[in-house]
Scaffold this active site. Structure first.
Site, PDB file in Angstrom:
ATOM      1  N   LEU A 141       4.581  25.192  78.269  1.00 12.03           N
ATOM      2  CA  LEU A 141       3.675  26.461  78.246  1.00 12.03           C
ATOM      3  C   LEU A 141       4.455  27.119  77.921  1.00 12.03           C
ATOM      4  O   LEU A 141       5.784  26.970  77.374  1.00 12.03           O
ATOM      5  CB  LEU A 141       4.068  26.037  80.166  1.00 12.03           C
ATOM      6  CG  LEU A 141       2.913  25.246  81.097  1.00 12.03           C
ATOM      7  CD1 LEU A 141       3.205  25.207  82.717  1.00 12.03           C
ATOM      8  CD2 LEU A 141       1.272  25.675  80.586  1.00 12.03           C
ATOM      9  N   ASP A 142       3.646  28.229  78.020  1.00 13.52           N
ATOM     10  CA  ASP A 142       4.563  29.918  76.865  1.00 13.52           C
ATOM     11  C   ASP A 142       6.011  30.159  77.911  1.00 13.52           C
ATOM     12  O   ASP A 142       5.483  29.276  79.258  1.00 13.52           O
ATOM     13  CB  ASP A 142       4.051  31.421  76.661  1.00 13.52           C
ATOM     14  CG  ASP A 142       2.978  30.766  75.602  1.00 13.52           C
ATOM     15  OD1 ASP A 142       2.812  29.886  75.071  1.00 13.52           O
ATOM     16  OD2 ASP A 142       2.145  31.831  76.312  1.00 13.52           O
ATOM     17  N   LYS A 143       7.059  30.705  77.938  1.00 16.96           N
ATOM     18  CA  LYS A 143       8.178  31.184  78.483  1.00 16.96           C
ATOM     19  C   LYS A 143       7.456  32.088  79.878  1.00 16.96           C
ATOM     20  O   LYS A 143       8.416  31.287  80.685  1.00 16.96           O
ATOM     21  CB  LYS A 143       9.191  32.088  77.777  1.00 16.96           C
ATOM     22  CG  LYS A 143      10.711  32.986  78.773  1.00 16.96           C
ATOM     23  CD  LYS A 143      11.143  33.522  77.563  1.00 16.96           C
ATOM     24  CE  LYS A 143      12.007  33.978  78.568  1.00 16.96           C
ATOM     25  NZ  LYS A 143      12.910  35.341  77.453  1.00 16.96           N
TER      26      LYS A 143
END
Length: 328
Positions: A141-143
């Site tokens: 997942l993106d940050k």
């Protein structure tokens, strides 16, 4: 990480070679079997070492050591991070974590010691100052995206889960707050995505991009914002954010594709709320749920009059409020 798999030899297995049984029952590849058979104690039947070409009889118990004896030499050296870790599910092969927003999944520039993987290393290391092991995320997942991240504890489990992901058997569902509401309550966005020539970070819908497909369903509709449930058929960078912005419904708080922080939300309001997959060896269907984080939950309570509870992922309630429980 050591994992001993036991296979009870039944009538259909009788007379088959160990290699055939492992391919048929455990879904192991020839390369994985070769790796196991050279390990001390890698292949045994009723406690006695066997070769991959040996044939077994009904009633025997085949044991396979999936732990990688060389992991301590070959794996990455992790700096354990004692920050909190919310475990949603764990067994001998996998562990599911609810990642908070603002945390990267895997070490990256500027985040070599504070990633979700570092927190997992702390959990596995039992308080050691350093930890050397393979840590295998199944997707990332993106940050700024919160929600479920699945990790495999051994290479065979990782391989089987990646195979599920390729054929769509491993599915992830997201919840997002978007500006306005799509004209159709359910739909599919099929638009190719490529890099934007104006930004190193930004993606865009463009004719020369890679194929991308996003399915969505409107769960709650407000005067300014709506709550959508989304599923990806492809996994392009920023796919949901790009597709929703392209439709004219950018995510709340999205500084890259929308108007930036609003209503106290300072990140793209996107949450991986549900994950569905088969346990790599038993085949049991597993469903994981991660409640909405406080920033998104607060907005939902404020904007949607019939919003119910923590918004765990799987079934729309008759009232229109959501607990989103998936019907199978």
């Amino acid at each position: 990480m050591e994992r001993k798999l036991e296979i009870f030899i039944d009538e259909e297995d009788e007379g088959r070679s160990v290699s055939d049984i492992l391919r048929r029952r455990a879904g192991m590849t020839r390369a994985q079997i070769r790796s196991v058979k050279f390990r001390p104690g890698g292949l045994t039947a009723d406690g006695c070492r066997v070769r991959s070409s040996d044939c077994l009889i009904r009633g025997q118990v085949l044991q396979v050591l999936l732990g990688e004896e060389a992991e301590e030499e070959q794996g990455c050296l992790w700096i354990p991070d004692p920050s909190p870790l919310e475990i949603l599910y764990e067994d001998e092969d996998i562990i599911g974590i609810n990642k908070p927003s603002g945390v990267v999944t895997h070490p990256s520039p500027g985040h070599f010691a504070d990633s979700l993987a570092n927190r997992l290393a702390n959990y596995f290391s039992a308080g050691k100052d350093e930890y050397r092991m393979q840590i295998r995320p199944i997707g990332r997942l993106d940050k700024d995206t919160s929600g479920i991240v699945l990790f495999a504890k051994n290479q065979v489990a990782a391989s089987k889960l990646e195979a599920q992901r390729r054929v769509g058997r491993l599915e992830k569902e997201y919840l997002a707050l978007v500006r306005g509401c799509p004209a159709a309550r359910t739909g599919a966005v099929m638009a190719p995505i490529g890099k934007s020539p104006d930004s190193l970070m930004k993606m865009q819908v463009c004719s020369g991009g890679k194929p991308a497909c996003t399915y969505y369903e409107t769960v709650e509709e407000g005067t300014e914002w709506s709550l959508l449930r989304l599923r990806l058929e492809t996994g392009r960078t920023h796919q949901i954010r790009v597709h929703m912005a392209w439709l004219g419904h950018p995510l709340l708080g999205d500084s890259l594709y929308g108007s930036g922080p609003e209503h106290g939300v300072d990140r793209a309001a996107l949450h991986a709320a549900g994950l569905f997959f088969d346990q790599p060896f038993s085949g049991k269907r597993i469903r994981l749920a991660a409640a909405l984080p406080e920033d998104m939950r607060g907005i939902c309570k404020e904007m949607f009059s019939c919003f119910i509870g923590n918004c765990g992922p799987y079934e729309t309630k008759p009232s229109g409020g959501i607990t989103l429980r998936r019907k199978e």
